[in-house]
Design an enzyme around this catalytic site. Structure first.
Site, PDB file in Angstrom:
ATOM      1  N   GLY A  71       5.308   2.894   0.039  1.00  0.00           N
ATOM      2  CA  GLY A  71       6.753   2.700  -0.020  1.00  0.00           C
ATOM      3  C   GLY A  71       7.242   1.805  -1.160  1.00  0.00           C
ATOM      4  N   ILE A  72       8.246   1.008  -0.847  1.00  0.00           N
ATOM      5  CA  ILE A  72       8.905   0.170  -1.854  1.00  0.00           C
ATOM      6  C   ILE A  72       7.911  -0.815  -2.466  1.00  0.00           C
ATOM      7  CG2 ILE A  72      10.677  -1.626  -2.143  1.00  0.00           C
ATOM      8  CD1 ILE A  72      12.184  -0.140   0.242  1.00  0.00           C
ATOM      9  N   LYS A 115      16.593  -9.140  10.090  1.00  0.00           N
ATOM     10  CA  LYS A 115      17.019  -9.040   8.691  1.00  0.00           C
ATOM     11  C   LYS A 115      18.210  -9.965   8.433  1.00  0.00           C
ATOM     12  CE  LYS A 115      14.145  -5.803   7.224  1.00  0.00           C
ATOM     13  NZ  LYS A 115      13.017  -6.152   6.337  1.00  0.00           N
ATOM     14  N   TYR A 146      18.554  -0.240  16.386  1.00  0.00           N
ATOM     15  CA  TYR A 146      18.104  -1.084  15.271  1.00  0.00           C
ATOM     16  C   TYR A 146      18.328  -2.581  15.523  1.00  0.00           C
ATOM     17  CZ  TYR A 146      16.793  -1.618  10.313  1.00  0.00           C
ATOM     18  OH  TYR A 146      16.166  -1.925   9.133  1.00  0.00           O
ATOM     19  N   ILE A 152      17.025   4.494   2.304  1.00  0.00           N
ATOM     20  CA  ILE A 152      16.123   4.652   1.158  1.00  0.00           C
ATOM     21  C   ILE A 152      15.060   5.696   1.502  1.00  0.00           C
ATOM     22  CG2 ILE A 152      14.537   3.470  -0.425  1.00  0.00           C
ATOM     23  CD1 ILE A 152      17.467   2.408  -0.535  1.00  0.00           C
ATOM     24  N   ASP A 153      14.898   6.654   0.621  1.00  0.00           N
ATOM     25  CA  ASP A 153      13.982   7.764   0.865  1.00  0.00           C
ATOM     26  C   ASP A 153      12.535   7.276   0.906  1.00  0.00           C
ATOM     27  OD1 ASP A 153      13.121  10.277   1.240  1.00  0.00           O
ATOM     28  OD2 ASP A 153      13.654  11.038  -0.738  1.00  0.00           O
ATOM     29  N   ASP A 203      -3.150  -9.250   8.123  1.00  0.00           N
ATOM     30  CA  ASP A 203      -2.066  -8.877   9.046  1.00  0.00           C
ATOM     31  C   ASP A 203      -1.058 -10.024   9.077  1.00  0.00           C
ATOM     32  OD1 ASP A 203      -0.408  -8.280  11.114  1.00  0.00           O
ATOM     33  OD2 ASP A 203      -1.996  -8.012  12.611  1.00  0.00           O
ATOM     34  N   VAL A 204       0.071  -9.834   8.399  1.00  0.00           N
ATOM     35  CA  VAL A 204       1.034 -10.934   8.278  1.00  0.00           C
ATOM     36  C   VAL A 204       1.815 -11.174   9.566  1.00  0.00           C
ATOM     37  CG1 VAL A 204       1.250 -10.716   5.769  1.00  0.00           C
ATOM     38  CG2 VAL A 204       2.888  -9.508   7.253  1.00  0.00           C
ATOM     39  N   ASN A 210       7.926  -8.230   1.767  1.00  0.00           N
ATOM     40  CA  ASN A 210       8.377  -6.840   1.854  1.00  0.00           C
ATOM     41  C   ASN A 210       7.944  -6.145   3.142  1.00  0.00           C
ATOM     42  OD1 ASN A 210       9.074  -4.059   0.589  1.00  0.00           O
ATOM     43  ND2 ASN A 210       6.879  -3.891   1.016  1.00  0.00           N
ATOM     44  N   SER A 265       0.832  -1.212   0.000  1.00  0.00           N
ATOM     45  CA  SER A 265       0.000   0.000   0.000  1.00  0.00           C
ATOM     46  C   SER A 265       0.862   1.256   0.000  1.00  0.00           C
ATOM     47  CB  SER A 265      -0.934   0.014   1.218  1.00  0.00           C
ATOM     48  OG  SER A 265      -0.192  -0.126   2.413  1.00  0.00           O
TER      49      SER A 265
HETATM   50  N1  LIG Z   1      12.815   2.618   3.654  1.00  0.00           N
HETATM   51  C1  LIG Z   1      14.046   2.258   3.911  1.00  0.00           C
HETATM   52  O1  LIG Z   1      14.915   3.111   4.194  1.00  0.00           O
HETATM   53  C2  LIG Z   1      14.434   0.806   3.818  1.00  0.00           C
HETATM   54  C3  LIG Z   1      15.783   0.503   3.787  1.00  0.00           C
HETATM   55  C4  LIG Z   1      16.161  -0.831   3.712  1.00  0.00           C
HETATM   56  C5  LIG Z   1      15.218  -1.826   3.691  1.00  0.00           C
HETATM   57  N2  LIG Z   1      13.905  -1.513   3.747  1.00  0.00           N
HETATM   58  C6  LIG Z   1      12.956  -2.625   3.785  1.00  0.00           C
HETATM   59  O2  LIG Z   1      12.074  -2.528   2.675  1.00  0.00           O
HETATM   60  C7  LIG Z   1      10.790  -3.016   3.047  1.00  0.00           C
HETATM   61  C8  LIG Z   1       9.736  -1.968   2.756  1.00  0.00           C
HETATM   62  O3  LIG Z   1      10.088  -0.801   3.454  1.00  0.00           O
HETATM   63  P1  LIG Z   1       9.282   0.570   3.253  1.00  0.00           P
HETATM   64  O4  LIG Z   1      10.125   1.634   3.864  1.00  0.00           O
HETATM   65  O5  LIG Z   1       8.818   0.695   1.854  1.00  0.00           O
HETATM   66  O6  LIG Z   1       8.016   0.274   4.207  1.00  0.00           O
HETATM   67  P2  LIG Z   1       6.822   1.240   4.626  1.00  0.00           P
HETATM   68  O7  LIG Z   1       6.819   2.471   3.785  1.00  0.00           O
HETATM   69  O8  LIG Z   1       6.899   1.387   6.103  1.00  0.00           O
HETATM   70  O9  LIG Z   1       5.568   0.357   4.232  1.00  0.00           O
HETATM   71  C9  LIG Z   1       5.313  -0.807   4.938  1.00  0.00           C
HETATM   72  C10 LIG Z   1       4.228  -1.589   4.252  1.00  0.00           C
HETATM   73  O10 LIG Z   1       3.986  -2.773   5.018  1.00  0.00           O
HETATM   74  C11 LIG Z   1       2.602  -2.838   5.337  1.00  0.00           C
HETATM   75  N3  LIG Z   1       2.446  -3.493   6.639  1.00  0.00           N
HETATM   76  C12 LIG Z   1       2.901  -3.067   7.834  1.00  0.00           C
HETATM   77  N4  LIG Z   1       2.565  -3.970   8.782  1.00  0.00           N
HETATM   78  C13 LIG Z   1       1.879  -4.957   8.170  1.00  0.00           C
HETATM   79  C14 LIG Z   1       1.274  -6.158   8.612  1.00  0.00           C
HETATM   80  N5  LIG Z   1       1.309  -6.521   9.897  1.00  0.00           N
HETATM   81  N6  LIG Z   1       0.645  -6.950   7.694  1.00  0.00           N
HETATM   82  C15 LIG Z   1       0.604  -6.580   6.368  1.00  0.00           C
HETATM   83  N7  LIG Z   1       1.170  -5.467   5.900  1.00  0.00           N
HETATM   84  C16 LIG Z   1       1.807  -4.663   6.786  1.00  0.00           C
HETATM   85  C17 LIG Z   1       2.118  -1.414   5.313  1.00  0.00           C
HETATM   86  O11 LIG Z   1       0.724  -1.420   5.032  1.00  0.00           O
HETATM   87  P3  LIG Z   1      -0.342  -0.512   5.880  1.00  0.00           P
HETATM   88  O12 LIG Z   1       0.311   0.798   6.140  1.00  0.00           O
HETATM   89  O13 LIG Z   1      -1.523  -0.417   4.969  1.00  0.00           O
HETATM   90  O14 LIG Z   1      -0.682  -1.311   7.091  1.00  0.00           O
HETATM   91  C18 LIG Z   1       2.925  -0.843   4.149  1.00  0.00           C
HETATM   92  O15 LIG Z   1       2.315  -1.152   2.921  1.00  0.00           O
HETATM   93  C19 LIG Z   1      10.896  -3.410   4.519  1.00  0.00           C
HETATM   94  O16 LIG Z   1      11.160  -4.785   4.628  1.00  0.00           O
HETATM   95  C20 LIG Z   1      12.069  -2.597   5.005  1.00  0.00           C
HETATM   96  O17 LIG Z   1      12.709  -3.167   6.139  1.00  0.00           O
HETATM   97  C21 LIG Z   1      13.480  -0.211   3.802  1.00  0.00           C
END
Ligand SMILES: NC(=O)c1ccc[n+]([C@@H]2O[C@H](COP(=O)([O-])OP(=O)(O)OC[C@H]3O[C@@H](n4cnc5c(N)ncnc54)[C@H](OP(=O)(O)O)[C@@H]3O)[C@@H](O)[C@H]2O)c1
Length: 286
Positions: free
Chosen positions: A30-31, A171, A164, A200-201, A77-78, A104, A28
């Site tokens: 981010g990535i 991870k 962290y 990552i932004d 809810d995973v 993800n 929904s």
């Molecule tokens: N952003 C970074 O800087 C970064 C860097 C390295 C790695 N990563 C990794 O990349 C991945 C994505 O990161 P992101 O920053 O894009 O994440 P994000 O913007 O925080 O988005 C998280 C997503 O996960 C969903 N989510 C959260 N809890 C959930 C649950 N219990 N069940 C199902 N869905 C759930 C959220 O949906 P809802 O909001 O609708 O609940 C949202 O779609 C993660 O694994 C993160 O660790 C991110």
């Protein structure tokens, strides 16, 4: 070749008119969302999982359709075992099969180790590692023609930084499971890889650097050889590569997408003052 081994990847024995089915947890925002839209541009069906933001998940689906793909959102809810089961039951019911599973979704509390309680540990495992393992078990059953599994990791898996530890530990475990799954699932023609993102932004980056006690992000950016954060697009493009035909012989690996952050060590150029400032790029005319 062992006859039990199938051609690698979802494209190996695929009949050409069969459209790819991709499931992304947490699509929904981010990535995950950017990945969903990128895959949609190639046709096929993208399953958009989410937990809270039904409106944003539906927006992703609408944009998938506008990009020429098909999609539907599944609230699950995973963090719960039931949620993972419901999610895959829905994929099985609506699609009957699967080609790509991208684990993800992630969430964590950010705390110093002395403040971490048993419930924090339990939740971190339930949210960040278990859905990948349980999801992969379910995905294998639906990947009737080989497939690809990709899990998201982060640089906290290989480097230690403030608050962290819980997520970084999960991870690191994900990257290890990637290797074990790669070996066990290779006979089914399923490749398993990780993508390890640096800074990552995204919304979650903003959230992380607002945690109490975190140093300003600017100081970190200065230590990244690329001198900038990565983009969600750069993460999505790397995942798409691992899902694609060109990555058919890559399995058990975690690709690092961090602008060089994890390969530098002190003394940093940024701390060294003018003497070690890099000169402008030399050219043939200079
Ligand atoms: N952003 C970074 O800087 C970064 C860097 C390295 C790695 N990563 C990794 O990349 C991945 C994505 O990161 P992101 O920053 O894009 O994440 P994000 O913007 O925080 O988005 C998280 C997503 O996960 C969903 N989510 C959260 N809890 C959930 C649950 N219990 N069940 C199902 N869905 C759930 C959220 O949906 P809802 O909001 O609708 O609940 C949202 O779609 C993660 O694994 C993160 O660790 C991110």
């Amino acid at each position: 070749m062992n006859s039990a081994h199938r051609k690698n990847g979802p494209h190996g024995n695929r009949t050409p008119d069969r459209e790819l089915v991709s499931l992304i947890t947490g699509a929904s925002r981010g990535i995950g969302r950017t990945l969903a839209l990128t895959l949609a541009g190639r046709g096929g069906t993208v399953v958009v999982n989410y937990k809270k933001n039904a409106d944003l998940a539906q927006k992703t689906v609408t944009e998938i359709e506008e990009a020429g793909g098909q999609g539907f959102a599944v609230r699950a809810d995973v963090e719960t075992t039931e949620g993972v089961t419901e999610l895959f039951d829905e994929v099985a019911r609506r699609c009957g099969r699967l080609d790509h599973f991208v684990s993800n979704a992630a969430a964590s509390a950010f705390k110093n180790i002395v403040d971490v309680g048993p419930h924090h540990l339990d939740r971190s495992y339930a949210m960040n590692l278990r859905p990948f393992v349980l999801g992969a078990q379910q995905a294998v059953k639906l990947m009737d023609n080989g497939g690809r599994i990709v899990a998201l990791s982060s640089y906290g898996s290989i480097r230690a930084y403030p608050t962290y530890a819980m997520l970084g530990g999960m991870k690191a475990a994900i990257e290890s499971w990637v290797r074990y799954m790669a070996v066990e699932f290779a006979p089914y023609g399923i490749n398993v890889n990780g993508v390890n993102g640096g800074l990552i932004d995204s919304d979650s980056l903003e959230f992380f650097y607002n945690v109490e006690g975190m140093p300003p992000m600017r100081g970190v950016l200065d230590r990244i050889p690329a001198r900038r954060p990565g983009t969600v697009r750069e993460m999505a493009d790397t995942i798409v590569f691992l899902l694609g035909e060109g990555a058919g012989y890559i399995t058990g690996q975690t690709l690092v997408v961090d602008g060089g952050l994890s390969i530098v060590a002190p003394p940093f150029f940024a701390d060294a003052g003018e003497a070690l400032e890099l000169p402008p790029r030399p050219t043939r005319d200079a």
